[in-house]
Enzyme design. Structure first.
Site, PDB file in Angstrom:
ATOM      1  N   ALA A   1       0.846  -1.188   0.000  1.00  0.00           N
ATOM      2  CA  ALA A   1       0.000   0.000   0.000  1.00  0.00           C
ATOM      3  C   ALA A   1       0.885   1.243   0.000  1.00  0.00           C
ATOM      4  O   ALA A   1       2.074   1.168   0.286  1.00  0.00           O
ATOM      5  CB  ALA A   1      -0.879   0.000   1.237  1.00  0.00           C
TER       6      ALA A   1
ATOM      7  N   GLY B   1      -0.278  -5.422   0.122  1.00  0.00           N
ATOM      8  CA  GLY B   1      -1.289  -5.333  -0.925  1.00  0.00           C
ATOM      9  C   GLY B   1      -0.806  -5.895  -2.259  1.00  0.00           C
ATOM     10  O   GLY B   1      -1.610  -6.379  -3.069  1.00  0.00           O
TER      11      GLY B   1
ATOM     12  N   GLU C   1      -1.356  -9.506  -2.048  1.00  0.00           N
ATOM     13  CA  GLU C   1      -2.802  -9.756  -2.174  1.00  0.00           C
ATOM     14  C   GLU C   1      -3.251  -9.650  -3.629  1.00  0.00           C
ATOM     15  O   GLU C   1      -4.089 -10.426  -4.089  1.00  0.00           O
ATOM     16  CB  GLU C   1      -3.579  -8.763  -1.300  1.00  0.00           C
ATOM     17  CG  GLU C   1      -3.299  -8.969   0.182  1.00  0.00           C
ATOM     18  CD  GLU C   1      -4.027  -7.967   1.059  1.00  0.00           C
ATOM     19  OE1 GLU C   1      -3.647  -6.780   0.995  1.00  0.00           O
ATOM     20  OE2 GLU C   1      -4.956  -8.355   1.779  1.00  0.00           O
TER      21      GLU C   1
ATOM     22  N   GLU D   1       1.701  -6.851   6.652  1.00  0.00           N
ATOM     23  CA  GLU D   1       0.913  -5.786   7.277  1.00  0.00           C
ATOM     24  C   GLU D   1       1.059  -5.709   8.792  1.00  0.00           C
ATOM     25  O   GLU D   1       1.036  -4.608   9.357  1.00  0.00           O
ATOM     26  CB  GLU D   1      -0.567  -5.950   6.919  1.00  0.00           C
ATOM     27  CG  GLU D   1      -0.922  -5.565   5.493  1.00  0.00           C
ATOM     28  CD  GLU D   1      -0.707  -6.685   4.480  1.00  0.00           C
ATOM     29  OE1 GLU D   1      -0.056  -7.698   4.824  1.00  0.00           O
ATOM     30  OE2 GLU D   1      -1.185  -6.547   3.354  1.00  0.00           O
TER      31      GLU D   1
END
Ligand code: NAD
Length: 691
Positions: free
Chosen positions: A65, A104, A107, A127
């Site tokens: 992110a 992210g 992911e 995270e």
């Protein structure tokens, strides 16, 4: 020049290659999310596209992110929706991972049907390191791929896997040695659709899952995100995918706003910022493959191990052959524990030991690119060493001192090349502790400092640049903190109460327990040395001196501020309480009670105040550097972000009021820092102060 869009689509026959191009690491910032969402929509509507390759370009994928955006409200399109759009395409999507696929980014890869990686790939859901949980399906898709027990371990540790490990676990499907993008384009049209969201969570071994959860919670060290990650991953078995996603998202959003996550984000940026040092632009590090350490005591041995662990050759120089042998034995001792606990193979330990050569022969220093002095903390000893070093070291060698308190410029003045001298202040145990204070003397050359920073990076340490002042950043602030802990005791708190309050705040150990561990004789000797120059208006607590004079040197003598039984367990000691009572009586102090909150606020204010003085004097470059020093070198709780961050959170007005009370208690030397006064009056914070 046309602005480059962060996401572009190129056609290779029936295969569309979606490339994310957002330097430096393809973080999922708003522009990238917009670009990906638009790409997914365009591809869904294009019947000529049979398959899709998702690429981050050479050497990259998506490193996570955009952490800066996490301090703002969430903004559409959201990452989970972008990933869902790719997963929902009716054509296969292949991730081509040629670099970091973290958070992210991992992911996003899990939303693809096939994952191809180059040997350079790094994969992980990291995270929890930032006090949050994956928020875009990681906790729901990963268990469907690797099972719940493995997913718990990976998510809770935030472990980063290299390509072969990721392959072994099935997180990537293949490691491609040659041209990754070409392989992905060739494979894509034949790749089966394999939406992880539609797979069942594999039936697992309940005992393994239980053990993985227990291990994760044990290692959590109070990080709330880890317990939440375990819960949400485990829930993936019973919950429908959509419900699991909703739970994950709600948990992610809640944690994202938590004080702990804000503190960890602060430290993340602090670490990056610390490497930016004014006046170093363009300075290139000198070579440092051949290193040497002078003095193979507690610190020298640890430093030598840390250097050898980083693949550097080390010459250890001691006073005579016997001391050299003893030094090498100390080094061997440091390798015993990791070998015993199987963290290091005997063969690897032997290889590293072979890189360390101990000798009393000063001529062995002639080949060194970098010399680190770790002899006794005594100016005459250090100056003598640097004078002799000047005679043998080759031109351009960086000459460093590990001094804790002494004047680096006075040490450098013993040589004819003060520009080559820097401070490298390691923390004990030097092979374990991450912090490295890099001390900049008035003559230190930019490339000598650049070498120190490059060395820190090579050693996996966190460097913080400090100016040359008594105790640099860390020990200076620690001294004020310890002094005020003693004032609290003389005014009525017990050492146990102070330590308990500090532990409740999150410190691994209280200040008195730490003193006992390091040995009370060190501080004693320093106080005696400085007695003549002490300001008589500064309050002096003599209890620590009385302890030493009574033979209580701390753990090593079996007693200090605490009593220790033969197993090493600490307990309050009536003899110490009596000494404290006598000290109070002598000064006619009527003891008062302190709550844990009062103790915490007082000591936090004292640390931040001394930090403010270090900032004004230019000893520390920025408040966040001070936070890094305290978190990485002094056991300050990471979840509180460091003393300056915590002071900002307390509000500098409140910190100033507390400091005024501390000044009344401590007298000279405890004045509120002018910078603190100025910021508090202006309603500002340390975070927005720029030199
Ligand atoms: P130590 O007494 O354990 O080791 C010092 C070693 O230096 C001894 O083995 C001694 O034989 C050797 N030595 C002394 N004079 C020498 C000379 N002229 N030539 C070669 N070798 C010589 O001390 P230590 O705790 O390792 O501390 C070393 C330095 O590191 C000091 O400056 C200290 O302030 C600093 N330091 C210590 C700590 C700590 O926690 N112990 C932490 C950070 C920095």
């Amino acid at each position: 020049m046309a602005a480059t869009l962060p996401v572009r689509i190129e056609r290779h026959g029936s295969v569309a290659v979606v490339t994310i191009d957002h330097a430096p690491v393809n973080a999922l910032s708003k522009g990238v999310r917009d670009g990906l969402a638009a790409a997914a929509a365009a591809l869904a509507a294009d019947p000529d596209v049979a398959a899709v390759v998702l690429s981050g370009g050479p050497g990259r994928f998506v490193a996570g992110a955009d952490i800066r955006e996490m301090n703002l409200p969430p903004d559409e399109p959201f990452v989970p929706d972008v990933i869902a759009a790719f997963e929902a395409l009716d054509k296969p999507v292949v991730a081509a991972i040629d670099g970091a696929a973290l958070g992210g980014g991992c992911e996003l890869a899990l939303g693809c049907d096939l994952r191809l990686a180059s040997p350079k790939a790094l994969v992980g859901l990291t995270e929890t390191r930032l006090g949050i949980i994956p928020g875009a399906g990681g906790t729901q898709r990963l268990p469907r791929l690797v099972g719940i027990a493995e997913a718990i371990a990976l998510v809770s540790e935030g472990r980063i896997l290299k390509a072969p490990e990721a392959l072994a676990l099935g997180i990537v499907d293949e490691v491609v040695e040659g041209d990754l993008l070409a392989a992905a384009i060739a494979r894509a049209p034949h790749a089966p659709k394999r939406r992880l969201s539609q797979l069942p969570v594999p039936a697992g071994d309940a005992a393994r899952e239980e053990a993985a959860a227990a291990a994760a919670l044990k290692g959590a060290k109070g990080v709330p995100a880890i317990a939440e990650a375990v819960r949400v991953v485990r829930a993936s078995r019973a919950a429908a995918f959509a419900d699991g996603m909703a739970d994950e998202r709600a948990t992610f959003l809640r944690l994202r706003e938590s004080d702990a996550a804000k503190a960890l984000r602060h430290l993340f940026f602090a670490e990056r910022e610390a490497g930016r040092v004014p006046g170093l632009d363009g300075a290139k590090a000198r070579p440092f493959a051949q290193t040497a350490v002078i003095g193979a005591g507690t610190m020298g041995a640890g430093i030598a191990v840390s250097l050898a662990d980083s693949g550097l050759a080390v010459t250890l120089v001691e006073r005579d052959a016997e001391a050299a042998d003893a030094g090498l034995a100390r080094v061997r001792g440091l390798y015993e524990r990791p070998v015993k606990s199987a963290r290091l193979s005997q063969a690897e330990a032997d290889r590293r030991l072979a890189a360390i050569n101990a000798t009393p022969d000063w001529q062995a220093l002639a080949g060194a690119d970098l010399v680190i002095e770790a002899a006794f903390e005594d100016m005459a000893v250090k100056q003598d060493i640097f004078r002799r070093l000047d005679q043998v070291a080759k031109p351009g060698a960086v000459l460093a001192s590990n001094t804790s308190y002494l004047d680096l410029d006075a040490i450098a003045a013993a040589t004819a090349r003060p520009e080559d001298v820097v401070g490298l202040h390691f923390f004990a145990p030097a092979n374990v502790m991450r912090l490295l204070e890099v001390v900049r003397g008035k003559a230190s050359a930019p490339d000598a400092l650049a070498t120190a920073l490059a060395l820190a990076k090579r050693m996996g340490k966190q460097p913080v640049v400090a100016g040359n002042g008594d105790g640099f950043i860390g020990n200076r602030i620690y001294a004020a903190y310890r002094r005020h802990a003693e004032y609290l005791v003389e005014d009525g708190a017990s050492p146990q109460e102070v330590d308990a309050a500090l532990q409740a705040y999150g410190f691994a150990m209280g200040v008195f327990a730490v003193s006992d561990l390091s040995g009370l004789d060190i501080g004693y000797a320093m106080r005696k040395r400085r007695a003549a120059t002490r300001d008589p208006a500064e309050r002096y607590v003599a209890v620590a001196d009385h302890l030493v004079e009574a033979g209580r040197l701390g753990r090593k003598s079996g007693a200090g501020w605490y009593a220790y039984d033969t197993a090493g367990a600490a307990s309050a000691d009536p003899a110490v309480a009596a000494m404290i009572a006598a000290a109070r009586a002598e000064k006619k102090i009527a003891p008062r009670a302190f709550t844990p909150d009062q103790i915490q606020r007082r000591l936090l204010a004292v640390m931040a105040n001394e930090g403010a003085k270090a900032l004004e004097e230019g000893i520390a470059l920025r408040a966040s550097d001070i936070d890094l020093v305290f978190v990485n070198g002094y056991g300050f709780p990471r979840l509180k972000g460091g003393p300056m961050f915590a002071a900002d959170a307390m509000g500098l007005g409140a910190v100033l009021r507390e400091m005024e009370a501390a000044h009344a208690a401590g007298g000279a030397g405890s004045e509120p820092a002018p910078l603190l006064v100025e910021l508090a009056r202006a309603g500002r914070s340390f975070a927005d102060w720029r030199g």
